[in-house]
Design a protein around this motif. Structure first.
Motif, PDB file in Angstrom:
ATOM      1  N   GLN A  69       0.862  -1.178   0.000  1.00  0.00           N
ATOM      2  CA  GLN A  69       0.000   0.000   0.000  1.00  0.00           C
ATOM      3  C   GLN A  69       0.902   1.233   0.000  1.00  0.00           C
ATOM      4  OE1 GLN A  69      -3.213  -0.014   2.928  1.00  0.00           O
ATOM      5  NE2 GLN A  69      -3.047   2.208   3.118  1.00  0.00           N
ATOM      6  N   ASN A  70       0.652   2.140  -0.936  1.00  0.00           N
ATOM      7  CA  ASN A  70       1.482   3.338  -1.005  1.00  0.00           C
ATOM      8  C   ASN A  70       0.849   4.494  -0.233  1.00  0.00           C
ATOM      9  OD1 ASN A  70       2.112   1.778  -3.754  1.00  0.00           O
ATOM     10  ND2 ASN A  70       3.869   2.979  -3.139  1.00  0.00           N
ATOM     11  N   GLY A  71       1.695   5.356   0.314  1.00  0.00           N
ATOM     12  CA  GLY A  71       1.193   6.515   1.051  1.00  0.00           C
ATOM     13  C   GLY A  71       2.347   7.405   1.453  1.00  0.00           C
ATOM     14  N   ASP A  72       2.054   8.665   1.844  1.00  0.00           N
ATOM     15  CA  ASP A  72       3.164   9.530   2.252  1.00  0.00           C
ATOM     16  C   ASP A  72       3.642   9.139   3.647  1.00  0.00           C
ATOM     17  OD1 ASP A  72       1.848  11.004   4.299  1.00  0.00           O
ATOM     18  OD2 ASP A  72       0.954  12.310   2.809  1.00  0.00           O
ATOM     19  N   ASP A  73       4.833   9.644   3.980  1.00  0.00           N
ATOM     20  CA  ASP A  73       5.510   9.169   5.181  1.00  0.00           C
ATOM     21  C   ASP A  73       4.680   9.358   6.451  1.00  0.00           C
ATOM     22  OD1 ASP A  73       8.176   8.049   5.948  1.00  0.00           O
ATOM     23  OD2 ASP A  73       8.087   9.736   7.329  1.00  0.00           O
ATOM     24  N   ALA A  74       4.097  10.556   6.610  1.00  0.00           N
ATOM     25  CA  ALA A  74       3.323  10.834   7.826  1.00  0.00           C
ATOM     26  C   ALA A  74       2.148   9.872   7.938  1.00  0.00           C
ATOM     27  CB  ALA A  74       2.835  12.271   7.803  1.00  0.00           C
ATOM     28  N   GLN A  75       1.525   9.596   6.791  1.00  0.00           N
ATOM     29  CA  GLN A  75       0.373   8.685   6.767  1.00  0.00           C
ATOM     30  C   GLN A  75       0.814   7.269   7.144  1.00  0.00           C
ATOM     31  OE1 GLN A  75      -1.180   8.156   2.857  1.00  0.00           O
ATOM     32  NE2 GLN A  75      -3.231   7.706   3.553  1.00  0.00           N
TER      33      GLN A  75
END
Lengths: 334, 250
Positions: A69-75
């Motif tokens: 699952q891809n997502g930004d670092d904070a997420q």
């Protein structure tokens, strides 16, 4: 006739008996352990080890059913802490403030043994050291996050602060173009991205790294503490399989590129650039410490230095004191 | 007594909201980094204002909102009037206005930051863009709905074009125009935050990103959201008060 019928019957009984015996002794295959893995913002060649491990069956053979699952670092950090993701690739510099805020995560394996965030400039700018940044202009996506911490660390190594140079923000990540067009003398970027692109474009580039002065922790495998307790064996198998794939790619970068192209076919449009990015990424996976202690090894001394540095910054993101034991675990490493 | 009767349902709804929020946290046993309890957010809200974190960011966002709303609403009044009174202007401008409204501001914001920089100009432009459409449309509808008989009366009394516009048309269209402004002023707050997300050094949008992505201080993020909501509600109430003063309570 009767004798032959008896013989055939006997053979059949034997065959059935053998067959039953065989089935009875076979151990039922245990169901694969599902693991949800968080990667960076968008799929890219930088995640080649995960793609290769998946495609080569390293995860499957270890009894894992892996989904990405891809997502930004904070997420990703929050999702890992909440248990929505089992493990993910996240910045070490995010783990320190997150743990200080009570997010229950722990860094379990180094992927980037060198800190990938760097300052780069055209060689013609005359910038060769951190001290050379004084009075110059610099582009950065935002005055926060890992790039900002790296910049503060790099400048501190030369006795400078961010007020000693003129900083412009490029929230659309246009700082590479800004350097190329001479809008700024230098910029922050990633060792496996902007400097590689500049070199491919034929522009000699100077890269300033922070590793020798402040060994900030690069992106690595991060797990939630409750997930660590519940799925330790599966996570250990995942780390081993991923490190196996990293070793494969170090030996044969083309295999990593092919694995990435299988996931993101668009990467095949420019294989030369993608291979150059992958080679630059591979260079980030190893350091003197991992050479001595093995791929993926975590250096507690370097982490302590990072905690001390980040805690001492005037705009520190470390809300409460944290210890290295709270931040890292060696339990999942081979 | 009447005032108490008016305030009581609002206070009751707020109390209910907080109670339901607290219940969700307790029943779901959510940790602070997923859903902080109302008292945790309240405490962080007070602390953020007391230690001065919130003030500079709020001033930045409020400035962007007010200037952006002013510019957007002023332009929208002029264009809305033109659209109402000129078929040619309507034919020429309408497709572009609708297209601009249909384009997601989230996609436009990074481009605006690229073209106009990450300073005040870009934010004002984004706020103005987002405010423009509701105010322009409400102005157009309001002007068109002015009683033709009233206009005939004005002309028969030899009122000038300016007098008809100022004293008759705009006065009669004020309820619709101010209705558009109610919507526009809350959208301006969203515009400022989106603009700050596209690139800024200061502002409540920047503070949300800092709290979420660098500090992992989720109560601060909620406190910032509360501040943004309070700004939106306050500006909305200001427009309502102006409306009551100019048009009267309805």
């Amino acid at each position: 006739m009767r004798r032959s019928i008896d013989v055939v019957t006997g053979i059949l009984i034997l065959l059935v008996a053998c067959s039953c015996n065989g089935t009875g002794n076979a151990q039922p295959t245990p169901p694969a352990t599902p693991l949800k893995v968080g990667l960076g913002y968008i799929p890219s060649v930088q995640f080649a080890p995960f793609y290769l491990a998946d495609q080569m069956g390293y995860y499957r053979n270890a009894g894992l059913d892996v989904t990405f699952q891809n997502g930004d670092d904070a997420q990703l950090v929050t999702l890992i802490g909440s248990g929505a993701l089992d493990i993910g690739l996240s910045d070490g510099t995010s783990v320190i403030p997150a743990v200080s805020q009570g997010i229950p995560i722990v860094y379990a394996g180094t992927v980037y043994a060198k800190f990938p965030s760097v300052v780069f400039a055209k060689t013609s700018s005359g910038i060769t050291t951190a001290a050379g940044l004084a009075g110059k202009t610099l582009g950065i996506p935002a005055k926060e996050g890992s790039s900002w911490i790296m910049l503060e660390a790099l400048l501190a190594s030369a006795g400078l602060t961010t007020s000693d140079l003129s900083i412009s923000t490029y929230p659309d990540y246009g700082q590479l173009v800004a350097v190329e067009q001479g809008q700024v003398d230098s910029a922050t970027g990633f060792a496996n991205n902007e400097p590689v692109q500049m070199q491919l474009a034929g522009d000699p580039v100077t890269v300033l790294t922070v590793d020798s002065s402040t060994p900030l922790p690069g992106p690595g495998l991060v797990v939630g503490t409750s997930t660590l307790a519940a799925k330790k064996d599966a996570l250990r198998a995942f780390v081993a399989a991923t490190l196996h794939a990293m070793k494969d790619i170090i030996t044969d970068p083309q295999a990593g590129l092919d694995a990435a192209i299988a996931v993101v076919p668009e990467l095949a449009q420019d294989k030369t650039t993608q291979l150059a990015i992958l080679n630059a990424t591979i260079a980030q996976w190893t350091s003197a410490y991992t050479d001595a202690h093995g791929l993926g090894a975590i250096d507690p001394t370097a982490w302590q230095k990072s905690v001390d540095f980040m805690s001492g910054l005037p705009d520190t993101v470390v809300a409460k004191p944290v210890t290295v034991d709270q931040l890292v675990t060696q339990e999942l490493l081979p | 007594m009447k005032r108490l009767q008016a305030v009581l349902p609002i206070a009751a709804a707020a109390v209910l909201f907080v109670v339901v929020w607290k219940l969700i946290v307790v029943v779901g046993n959510y940790p602070v980094f997923i859903l902080p309890a109302p008292e945790v957010v309240a405490s962080r809200f007070v602390r953020a204002w007391a230690d001065g974190i919130m003030t500079p960011h709020t001033i930045t966002t409020l400035s962007e909102v007010l200037i952006g709303f002013g510019v957007g609403a002023a332009l929208a009044l002029v264009v809305g009037y033109l659209l109402a009174r000129s078929r040619l202007a309507e034919r020429l401008l309408s497709p572009y206005l609708v297209a601009a409204q249909a384009t997601p501001i989230l996609a436009l914001a990074p481009l605006i930051a690229l073209w106009f920089g990450t300073g005040l100009t870009g934010k004002v432009l984004i706020c103005a863009l987002i405010v423009f459409f509701p105010v322009a449309v409400s102005t157009m509808v309001g002007i068109r709905s002015v009683d033709r008989g009233l206009l005939e009366l004005g002309r028969s009394l030899r009122a000038t074009r300016w007098q008809i516009m100022a004293k008759l048309e705009i006065s009669a269209a004020l309820p619709q125009i101010l209705g558009g402004m109610r919507v526009g002023v809350t959208l301006a707050v969203i515009g400022a935050i989106v603009g700050e997300w596209a690139g800024a050094d200061s502002g409540l949008g920047v503070l949300i990103n800092l709290a979420r992505g660098s500090l992992f201080d989720i109560p601060l993020m909620f406190a910032t959201l509360l501040t943004i909501a309070l700004i939106g509600v306050s500006l909305y109430l200001v427009v309502v008060l102006i409306e009551r003063r100019l048009v009267g309570a309805r």
